[in-house]
Design a protein around this motif. Structure first.
Motif, mmCIF file in Angstrom:
data_model
loop_
_atom_site.group_PDB
_atom_site.id
_atom_site.type_symbol
_atom_site.label_atom_id
_atom_site.label_comp_id
_atom_site.label_asym_id
_atom_site.label_seq_id
_atom_site.Cartn_x
_atom_site.Cartn_y
_atom_site.Cartn_z
ATOM 1 N N ILE B 117 7.636 -2.231 -25.194
ATOM 2 C CA ILE B 117 8.844 -3.194 -25.420
ATOM 3 C C ILE B 117 10.013 -2.562 -24.452
ATOM 4 N N ASN B 118 11.113 -3.290 -24.474
ATOM 5 C CA ASN B 118 12.434 -3.070 -23.973
ATOM 6 C C ASN B 118 13.181 -1.859 -24.899
ATOM 7 N N LEU B 119 13.793 -1.089 -24.345
ATOM 8 C CA LEU B 119 14.624 -0.087 -25.173
ATOM 9 C C LEU B 119 15.909 0.087 -24.598
ATOM 10 N N ASN B 120 17.008 0.091 -25.437
ATOM 11 C CA ASN B 120 18.231 0.397 -25.040
ATOM 12 C C ASN B 120 18.933 1.415 -26.171
ATOM 13 N N LYS B 121 19.110 2.797 -25.751
ATOM 14 C CA LYS B 121 19.513 3.472 -26.741
ATOM 15 C C LYS B 121 20.455 4.598 -26.065
ATOM 16 N N GLY B 122 21.218 5.194 -27.032
ATOM 17 C CA GLY B 122 22.059 5.959 -26.429
ATOM 18 C C GLY B 122 22.297 7.233 -27.416
ATOM 19 N N GLY B 123 22.825 8.360 -26.877
ATOM 20 C CA GLY B 123 23.158 9.686 -27.769
ATOM 21 C C GLY B 123 23.682 10.911 -27.073
ATOM 22 N N PHE B 124 24.025 11.859 -27.536
ATOM 23 C CA PHE B 124 24.917 12.844 -26.980
ATOM 24 C C PHE B 124 23.855 13.734 -26.314
ATOM 25 N N VAL B 125 24.636 14.116 -25.123
ATOM 26 C CA VAL B 125 23.509 15.083 -24.176
ATOM 27 C C VAL B 125 24.255 16.446 -23.897
ATOM 28 N N MET B 126 23.692 17.309 -23.446
ATOM 29 C CA MET B 126 24.321 18.260 -22.807
ATOM 30 C C MET B 126 23.601 18.573 -21.315
ATOM 31 N N GLY B 127 24.438 19.162 -20.453
ATOM 32 C CA GLY B 127 23.861 19.072 -18.990
ATOM 33 C C GLY B 127 24.065 20.795 -18.390
ATOM 34 N N MET B 128 23.790 20.683 -17.209
ATOM 35 C CA MET B 128 24.270 21.842 -16.164
ATOM 36 C C MET B 128 23.893 21.299 -14.827
ATOM 37 N N SER B 129 24.619 21.992 -13.970
ATOM 38 C CA SER B 129 24.323 21.757 -12.750
ATOM 39 C C SER B 129 24.963 22.903 -11.780
ATOM 40 N N GLY B 130 24.363 22.963 -10.683
ATOM 41 C CA GLY B 130 24.779 24.233 -9.613
ATOM 42 C C GLY B 130 25.048 23.388 -8.607
ATOM 43 N N VAL B 131 26.263 23.851 -7.889
ATOM 44 C CA VAL B 131 27.030 22.887 -6.936
ATOM 45 C C VAL B 131 27.182 23.927 -5.695
ATOM 46 N N TYR B 132 26.818 23.550 -4.514
ATOM 47 C CA TYR B 132 27.208 24.621 -3.426
ATOM 48 C C TYR B 132 28.106 23.431 -2.520
ATOM 49 N N ASN B 133 29.257 24.177 -2.306
ATOM 50 C CA ASN B 133 30.294 23.155 -1.411
ATOM 51 C C ASN B 133 30.408 23.856 -0.054
ATOM 52 N N PHE B 134 30.066 23.010 0.930
ATOM 53 C CA PHE B 134 30.074 23.637 2.443
ATOM 54 C C PHE B 134 31.343 23.386 2.882
ATOM 55 N N HIS B 135 32.243 24.475 3.181
ATOM 56 C CA HIS B 135 33.506 24.108 3.906
ATOM 57 C C HIS B 135 33.377 23.452 5.097
ATOM 58 N N ASN B 136 34.441 22.477 5.411
ATOM 59 C CA ASN B 136 34.459 22.106 6.771
ATOM 60 C C ASN B 136 35.886 21.593 7.069
ATOM 61 N N ARG B 137 36.307 21.817 8.333
ATOM 62 C CA ARG B 137 37.678 21.490 8.663
ATOM 63 C C ARG B 137 37.963 20.190 8.407
ATOM 64 N N ASN B 138 37.090 19.209 8.657
ATOM 65 C CA ASN B 138 37.223 17.638 8.387
ATOM 66 C C ASN B 138 37.161 17.386 7.031
ATOM 67 N N GLN B 139 35.741 17.729 6.601
ATOM 68 C CA GLN B 139 35.487 17.057 5.197
ATOM 69 C C GLN B 139 34.676 18.021 4.451
ATOM 70 N N ASP B 140 35.022 18.515 3.158
ATOM 71 C CA ASP B 140 34.163 19.269 2.558
ATOM 72 C C ASP B 140 32.840 18.463 2.113
ATOM 73 N N MET B 141 31.535 19.021 2.223
ATOM 74 C CA MET B 141 30.559 18.294 1.519
ATOM 75 C C MET B 141 29.967 19.320 0.513
ATOM 76 N N MET B 142 29.013 18.698 -0.338
ATOM 77 C CA MET B 142 28.505 19.538 -1.231
ATOM 78 C C MET B 142 26.915 18.982 -1.656
ATOM 79 N N ILE B 143 26.140 19.976 -2.134
ATOM 80 C CA ILE B 143 25.067 19.669 -2.542
ATOM 81 C C ILE B 143 24.832 20.140 -4.110
ATOM 82 N N MET B 144 24.147 19.383 -4.996
ATOM 83 C CA MET B 144 24.195 19.544 -6.451
ATOM 84 C C MET B 144 22.764 19.396 -7.112
#
Lengths: 201, 180
Positions: B117-144
């Motif tokens: 059946i359908n389910l719609n529920k919510g709750g508290f969460v924790m999270g973590m991410s690693g982000v690598y930022n590519f420095h560029n003169r025109n525009q910074d990009m990132m991968i996460m």
């Protein structure tokens, strides 16, 4: 003071026992008053009798739960075959509190079986459908017993693998029946957990 | 119970409320657009004029939305000014909305066994991410690469074939700067 504390503790304990019963009734959104068709051993059976939903009762009582579940047994006859009886008490499941005034109190599905019928034969009924030529239904209406024809489909019959003692069988399926032209039992579905220790075959 | 893998197209928006570059606090909104997961379910009938058992296609779509408060920890910057950050998301709210449908289900004649059946529920969460930022003169990009456990919430007693989702997310994006 000690006596009062004792009374309070006793009341709390009774309250806890009284509130511990929980039923696995999961309503079918397509068929109001009926449960979904499940094969989890939820000990629930529902059907319409003349379009009124019925369910096997489960009541909280003091110090536990009265679960009126499946009574499964072999009826030995003098004929060439015996009879396998699936029966359970029923009550209205339409929100009305008419437990004591419900028109029907119990339903039994009866099917002929060989005299040598065993638990292995019961498990072999898995996936089999039996039509009204062979089966009958009995409805108990206070002092009257009404009988007719029934169709039964054993959708799943298998061991309860989550039980370490390996002495429980889950029996689930569909049924419908008619008693003459006046009583129609439709959209019946059951999901029972049966202990093999209580079987007489 | 078999594990069902859900696939999504993630959209993540991070906002640093304090403009100072050294400020570690940020807010993150994360929405996962679902790709339909297909499965099968069996339905049964007593009608002698119909096949007694049919297999139906089950479609499940899982929408996941998460709002979190995070802290950015700088780990490394190289000579090209590319940097690596660890984002900790200690507090978040996540809603998971599962929508189930069965293709060509004739619910008049057939009964689905153990239907979802359908389910719609919510709750508290924790999270973590690693982000690598590519420095560029025109525009910074990132991968996460982002991980998040399922919400701290009961799924209920209903016998569903799926569980709450623990998203593992790979995102590629741009860093946008603004000045007040």
């Amino acid at each position: 003071m000690k006596f009062k504390t004792y009374i309070l503790k006793t009341c709390l304990l009774i309250f806890c026992f009284y509130g511990c019963g929980k039923r696995n009734f999961f309503p079918d959104p397509d068929d109001p008053g009926l449960s979904i068709l499940s094969s989890k051993g939820f000990n629930v059976a529902t059907s319409y009798i003349n379009d009124t939903p019925y369910i096997n009762p489960k009541r909280n009582i003091l110090f536990g739960v009265l679960n009126d579940t499946l009574s499964l047994f072999k009826v030995v006859t003098n004929g060439p075959s015996d009879t396998l009886s699936f029966s359970w008490p029923i009550e209205l499941n339409n929100g009305s509190d008419t437990f004591y005034n419900a028109p029907y109190q119990r339903i039994a599905l009866l099917m002929p079986i060989a005299k040598s019928f065993t638990i292995r034969d019961l498990l072999a009924l898995n996936g089999q459908q039996f039509n009204a030529n062979t089966n009958s239904v009995v409805l108990f209406n206070y002092n009257k017993i009404l009988s007719g024809n029934s169709n039964i489909y054993f959708v799943r019959i298998n061991w309860n693998l989550s039980n370490s003692d390996k002495n429980q069988i889950i029996i689930s399926g569909l049924f419908n029946a008619n008693i003459g032209d006046s009583i129609f039992i439709t959209k019946g579905r059951f999901d029972f957990l049966v202990s093999t220790d209580n079987l007489n075959f | 119970m078999p594990i069902i893998l859900f696939y999504h197209v993630p959209i993540t928006l991070q906002w640093k409320p304090v403009a100072k570059k050294t400020s570690p606090v940020f807010l993150e909104l994360n929405y996962n657009i679902p790709i339909t997961v297909k499965g099968t379910s069996n339905a049964f009938t007593l009608n002698p004029g119909l096949p007694k058992e049919v297999t139906l296609e089950e479609n499940i779509r899982a929408f996941v939305f998460t709002a979190s408060i995070g802290f950015r920890i700088h780990l490394y910057t190289n000579k090209k000014n590319n940097s690596f950050y660890l984002n900790l998301l200690p507090v978040g709210i996540c809603t998971q909305n599962f929508r189930v449908s069965y293709k060509d289900y004739n619910n008049e004649d057939y009964e689905m066994l153990n239907p979802d059946i359908n389910l719609n529920k919510g709750g508290f969460v924790m999270g973590m991410s690693g982000v690598y930022n590519f420095h560029n003169r025109n525009q910074d990009m990132m991968i996460m690469l982002r991980v998040q456990p399922p919400p701290f919430q009961s799924r209920g007693d209903y016998p569903l074939s799926y569980n709450f989702i623990a998203p593992l997310q790979l995102t590629f994006g741009y860093n946008l700067y603004y000045n007040k």
